[in-house]
Design an enzyme around this catalytic site. Structure first.
Site, mmCIF file in Angstrom:
data_model
loop_
_atom_site.group_PDB
_atom_site.id
_atom_site.type_symbol
_atom_site.label_atom_id
_atom_site.label_comp_id
_atom_site.label_asym_id
_atom_site.label_seq_id
_atom_site.Cartn_x
_atom_site.Cartn_y
_atom_site.Cartn_z
ATOM 1 N N LYS A 196 0.861 -1.180 0.000
ATOM 2 C CA LYS A 196 0.000 0.000 0.000
ATOM 3 C C LYS A 196 0.895 1.227 0.000
ATOM 4 C CE LYS A 196 -3.628 2.441 2.503
ATOM 5 N NZ LYS A 196 -4.592 2.382 3.607
ATOM 6 N N LYS A 250 -2.152 -1.550 -3.794
ATOM 7 C CA LYS A 250 -3.008 -0.377 -3.757
ATOM 8 C C LYS A 250 -2.169 0.888 -3.863
ATOM 9 C CE LYS A 250 -5.999 2.102 -0.647
ATOM 10 N NZ LYS A 250 -6.480 2.265 0.682
#
Ligand code: PBG
Length: 326
Positions: A196, A250
């Site tokens: 992330k 992400k």
């Protein structure tokens, strides 16, 4: 002289193109992020995420019913609490809004729909960080793990089939797995936000959940630096070693290289989060008539699958599923 090479031969008709397509996109490959707000009488539109709202528990149930009917693969819940505090207690309180919503969804859908809960503190902390703060203002990794463990157990007890730690603390997956196992929740799945990145594409989400990071802060001391690629291999391997059942990359479109790497690096299911800013950019350009929003959404979501994702978290889930069904 040889005849010239003719790759176009296989592109001549749509039936041929469909037959040889390497990648597919189906409603079951999509997971819808949904927001549920505490203490509200009516759902409230989120301006920066056109078509999305902060749900009441009742409107959430209706939305999940529509997503289920469209064949969407799952939903992931984010909470918007009425009150925030230093320790983000709404995240692990049994009466916290996500726990309340999870219980209602379990009553309504049992295991008919895969219901996931984002597991983090940022929506619940007064300072907006994903963990608790030390006296010097830095995020305290290990003190945060205890609270994540409590949140995981509260979410599992309320009926989440999948918990999804998104805070990027070191050791979070291991801490959550042992807490779940100790309490008997051995079947609760962990979907780790493994790679992330600290991204400017989360802007609309932060409006959606009312998160502002105190003192103009940012998340760069825990989320990954977008200049780095190899670091994501290590993050994903650590998460799998600690017990992650599914790993995530992400955002999605700016990290297709990472997604493709992780497809080779780990053998667990892999997903990507097409985040709020990615959705809003398409919606904004489409509203100007500059692009065909639905076509761009299909292209991007398919590209994410092509790069290696088994499924995609996306604000387009309902719209694209309904388009694929029609
Ligand atoms: C953290 C979390 C965030 C998103 C999902 N989980 C925000 C952040 O890291 O600042 C962003 C999702 C999106 O932009 O769609 N709980």
């Amino acid at each position: 002289m040889f005849p010239i090479e003719r790759p176009r031969r296989l592109r001549r008709t749509s039936a041929l193109r469909r037959l040889i397509a390497e990648t597919s996109l189906a409603p079951a490959d999509l997971v819808a992020p949904l927001f549920v707000a505490e203490g509200r009488e009516e759902a409230r539109p989120i301006a920066s995420l056109p078509g999305h709202v902060q749900h009441t528990v009742a409107s959430l149930v209706d939305e999940v019913r529509a997503l289920h009917a469209a064949g969407v693969g799952g939903v992931i819940l984010f909470g918007v609490p009425e009150h925030k505090d230093e320790l983000g207690s709404g995240a692990y309180d049994d009466a916290g809004i996500v726990q309340v919503a999870l219980r209602r969804l379990r009553e309504e859908f049992a295991d008919e729909m895969v219901v996931m809960a984002d597991l983090c503190l940022d929506e619940y902390t007064s300072h907006g960080h994903c963990g608790v703060l030390r006296a010097d203002g830095a995020v305290d990794n290990d003190a945060t793990l205890d609270l994540y463990a409590r949140a995981a157990v509260a979410q599992a007890a309320a009926g989440a089939a999948v918990v999804a730690p998104s805070g990027m603390m070191d050791g979070q997956v291991g801490a959550i797995r042992s807490a779940l196992d100790d309490e008997g929740y051995v079947d609760t799945v962990i979907m780790a936000y493994s790679a992330k990145y600290a991204s400017a594409l989360y802007g609309p989400f932060r409006e959606a959940v009312g998160v502002e990071i105190a003192h103009g802060g940012d998340r760069r001391s825990y989320q990954q630096d977008y200049r780095n690629r190899r670091e994501s291999w290590r993050e994903a391997r650590l998460d799998v070693d600690e017990g992650a059942d599914i790993v995530m990359v992400k955002p999605a479109m700016t990290y297709l290289d990472v997604l493709s790497d992780l497809r080779r690096e780990v053998d667990v299911p892999l997903c990507a989060y097409h985040v709020s800013g990615e959705y809003s950019m398409i919606k904004a350009a489409a509203a100007h008539g500059w692009i065909d929003g639905e076509a761009v959404a299909l292209e991007q979501l398919t590209a994410i699958r092509r790069a290696g994702a088994d499924f995609v978290l996306t604000y387009f889930a309902r719209e694209v599923a309904e388009a694929l069904n029609s």
